[in-house]
Design a protein around this motif. Structure first.
Motif, PDB file in Angstrom:
ATOM      1  N   SER B  25     -66.686  47.827  11.496  1.00  0.00           N
ATOM      2  CA  SER B  25     -65.482  48.459  11.023  1.00  0.00           C
ATOM      3  C   SER B  25     -65.161  49.626  12.072  1.00  0.00           C
ATOM      4  O   SER B  25     -64.127  50.243  11.739  1.00  0.00           O
ATOM      5  CB  SER B  25     -65.900  49.210   9.878  1.00  0.00           C
ATOM      6  N   GLY B  27     -63.532  51.574  14.547  1.00  0.00           N
ATOM      7  CA  GLY B  27     -61.999  51.425  15.508  1.00  0.00           C
ATOM      8  C   GLY B  27     -61.247  50.432  14.738  1.00  0.00           C
ATOM      9  O   GLY B  27     -60.230  50.362  15.265  1.00  0.00           O
ATOM     10  N   SER B  28     -61.456  50.057  13.408  1.00  0.00           N
ATOM     11  CA  SER B  28     -60.653  49.427  12.795  1.00  0.00           C
ATOM     12  C   SER B  28     -59.644  50.331  12.011  1.00  0.00           C
ATOM     13  O   SER B  28     -59.938  51.413  11.536  1.00  0.00           O
ATOM     14  CB  SER B  28     -61.183  48.685  11.616  1.00  0.00           C
ATOM     15  N   THR B  29     -58.195  49.707  11.870  1.00  0.00           N
ATOM     16  CA  THR B  29     -57.241  50.659  11.512  1.00  0.00           C
ATOM     17  C   THR B  29     -56.771  50.176  10.260  1.00  0.00           C
ATOM     18  O   THR B  29     -55.825  50.456   9.698  1.00  0.00           O
ATOM     19  CB  THR B  29     -56.049  50.736  12.522  1.00  0.00           C
ATOM     20  N   ASN B  30     -57.503  49.046   9.727  1.00  0.00           N
ATOM     21  CA  ASN B  30     -56.989  48.418   8.618  1.00  0.00           C
ATOM     22  C   ASN B  30     -57.311  49.451   7.574  1.00  0.00           C
ATOM     23  O   ASN B  30     -58.404  49.867   7.100  1.00  0.00           O
ATOM     24  CB  ASN B  30     -57.853  47.177   8.368  1.00  0.00           C
ATOM     25  N   PHE B  31     -55.950  49.620   6.595  1.00  0.00           N
ATOM     26  CA  PHE B  31     -55.990  50.442   5.408  1.00  0.00           C
ATOM     27  C   PHE B  31     -57.068  50.289   4.407  1.00  0.00           C
ATOM     28  O   PHE B  31     -57.708  50.980   3.776  1.00  0.00           O
ATOM     29  CB  PHE B  31     -54.819  50.652   5.074  1.00  0.00           C
ATOM     30  N   LYS B  35     -64.895  52.537   5.581  1.00  0.00           N
ATOM     31  CA  LYS B  35     -66.018  53.012   6.964  1.00  0.00           C
ATOM     32  C   LYS B  35     -67.092  53.620   6.154  1.00  0.00           C
ATOM     33  O   LYS B  35     -66.785  54.350   5.140  1.00  0.00           O
ATOM     34  CB  LYS B  35     -65.362  53.724   7.976  1.00  0.00           C
TER      35      LYS B  35
END
Ligand SMILES: Nc1ncnc2c1ncn2[C@@H]1O[C@H](COP(=O)(O)OP(=O)(O)OP(=O)(O)O)[C@@H](O)[C@H]1O
Ligand SMILES: [Mg+2]
Lengths: 286, 257
Positions: B25, B27-31, B35
């Motif tokens: 997760s 660097g993931s930007t999925n709302f 994390k």
């Protein structure tokens, strides 16, 4: 003296401790009936130690279950000290063939021996004394806190015997109690039974399929025919009261008696004694 | 097993999974994807404090009451039905029928019958969690050992003493197997009972978060549920070890020989 001269033919004067009259048991099974026991009649006087021998499947367990009131017979009666047995009587204890399944695995050795007394509301102090004495008499006073499954087969059967002893029954029934223990343990347990019998003066009916055992232990041996079962012979064992594994078994009389019982069992295996023979015998006794 | 080793086994896999989760997760930007560190933070801020007393504790209370009733009733009724042949024959088909009904569908019904309150929620938990214990107990009573039964009879051990010293201990392995299932069913029903017509509780709060797109908070609620489940499992293990030590000892020995 021939052996058959000793066949018991005692007139019963007093009320016998245990009296079996014309006992018959027919099992209802899917698709028919099995006649396990046909017609059994015999008595046990108070304080007697009688062995019952018969081939495998001759209905020994069936007979004990009827005597102990655990199962209803098809016909005939069982009387304990003169009163008819219709359910498990209070003054009787049974030691079962399957020792591994007759002790409560969730209770310690002590708990197992104590339970019947607890159930009878025997006061705590008396209970403790009885349990201690019983465990001591079977040589298990060192493992009261163990669980049955932590013990060997012979030890488990000793716990079951201790439980029966602590209960102080008038009649003790034992169903091939030593069938599954090794020879040495078995010899020890046989001596234990005779010791207990002498100490307590209890009436014992001991079922076995071992001929030597029956002659060594019993004051009398009842030989059963194979199924459907009748009494093939009722034999008095006139060996000295003090018995020990080495000397008693070496006595010529012991040999004679065991050969005699052996021959009877062989005969029993060939088939049930017909009513004709039984009738002949009855006539001969008169 | 040494205590250190046991701790390592207990925490080993969770730590590996959390590290993996963190890496994936990263660097993931999925709302919708939480994390680890944020979630831990949210868990703390969301549930420790007022919410703990207003939502978590009442839910746990209802769960506890529901489970205790389900287990108690299951055992008592199971012993009764199991040891009475005519009752068993009479009730068994019906019990199977009731068991087959998914308990969540009872929620609207119980709402009508009892109203929207704590009793209704407890009733929902009982109505689902009772079956494994009840049916296992019935089955166990039927299968008690015949030689032990004969021993009891010949020593005149009857009635209540028979139940206490023989039947109940003999059936405990089956009862515990039933309880294990009941615990997870109870937890599920605790949440479901709070999702319909409710204004507090864990289930209510989680649904509320989801509706308001408070995604990290929603995830943290799910973690709380997981932790409750874990707590139940630990309590169960503790109790089981105590009650069934003889059973495990016996099994070990019969497996050895
Ligand atoms: N519950 C039962 N239902 C039907 N038949 C039975 C039942 N119990 C025993 N039998 C039959 O009755 C006969 C006698 O059995 P029983 O167990 O009394 O013999 P036994 O002398 O004790 O044998 P063993 O020496 O092997 O213990 C056998 O033919 C057996 O198949
Ligand atoms: Mg038998």
């Amino acid at each position: 003296m021939t052996v058959s001269d000793t066949t018991v033919n005692r007139p019963v004067k007093t009320v016998p401790m245990l009296s079996v009259r014309g006992l018959q048991k027919i099992y209802k099974v899917p698709g028919g009936e099995v006649e396990a026991v046909r017609d059994l009649t015999f008595d046990l006087a108070e304080g007697e130690l009688v062995c019952l021998v018969g081939p495998s499947g001759s209905g020994k367990t069936t007979l004990l279950k009827c005597i102990s009131g655990l199962m209803e017979q098809t016909s005939g009666t069982v009387e304990l000290a003169g009163s008819k047995v219709t359910g498990p009587p209070k003054s009787m204890a049974v030691v079962f063939q399957e020792y591994g399944r007759s002790l409560f695995p969730w209770m310690t050795v002590r708990g197992n021996v104590e339970l019947p007394l607890k159930n009878q509301k025997v006061p705590k102090a008396e209970r403790t004394a009885l349990v201690d004495a019983a465990l001591k008499s079977v040589g298990l006073d060192h493992v009261p806190k163990s669980y049955p499954w932590q013990l060997s087969g012979g030890m488990q059967q000793r716990v079951a015997i201790a439980r029966a002893v602590a209960y102080r029954p008038q009649v003790l029934l034992m169903d091939e109690p030593f069938a599954a223990v090794d020879a040495q343990t078995r010899a020890d347990l046989e001596d234990l039974i005779r010791t207990i019998w002498k100490q307590l003066g209890v009436t014992i009916l001991f079922v076995t399929h071992d001929i030597d055992e029956s002659v060594y232990l019993g004051e009398r041996v009842i030989v059963l025919s194979s199924s459907p079962t009748v009494v093939q012979e009722d034999l008095k064992i006139d060996l000295p009261a003090e018995r020990d594994q080495l000397n008693t078994r070496a006595l010529p009389r012991f040999m004679e008696l065991r050969s005699h019982v052996y021959a009877e069992i062989q005969r029993a295996k060939l088939g049930p004694v017909t009513e004709q023979i039984t009738a002949q015998r009855k006539a001969a006794r008169k | 097993m040494s205590p250190l080793k046991r701790v390592a086994y207990f925490f080993g896999l969770p730590i590996v999974l959390i590290v993996l989760w963190w890496a994936l997760s990263f660097g993931s930007t999925n709302f919708f994807v939480p994390k680890p560190f944020e979630l831990a933070q949210t868990l703390w801020t969301t549930w420790i404090g007022e919410r703990f007393f207003e939502d978590v504790l009442p839910s746990l209370g209802r769960l506890a009451v529901g489970l205790l009733f389900a287990i108690g009733l299951g055992i008592v009724l199971g012993l009764l039905i199991g040891s009475t042949r005519w009752l068993r024959n009479l009730l068994e088909p019906m019990l199977e029928f009731f068991r087959a009904i998914p308990p969540p569908v009872l929620v609207p019904l119980l709402m009508l019958l009892i109203g929207v309150n704590d009793s209704m929620k407890v009733a929902v938990i009982i109505s689902g969690a009772i079956w494994p214990v009840l049916l296992n107990t019935v089955e166990g009573v039927r299968a008690v050992d015949s030689v032990l039964n004969d021993s009891c009879r010949s020593y005149g051990i009857r009635g209540f003493a028979r139940i206490r010293y023989f039947v109940l201990p003999a059936v405990t392995p089956q009862i515990m197997a039933g309880v294990r299932q009941s615990l997870s069913i109870g937890l599920i029903l605790m949440v479901i009972s709070e999702m319909f017509a409710s204004s507090s509780g864990l289930g209510f709060t989680i649904v509320q978060f989801q509706r308001n797109f408070a995604i990290p908070e929603m995830w943290s609620g799910i973690v709380v549920l997981g932790l409750i489940g874990l707590g139940l499992a630990l309590i169960f293990q503790f109790v089981e070890r105590r009650v069934l030590h003889w059973y495990h000892g016996l099994k070990e020995i019969t497996h050895d020989s």
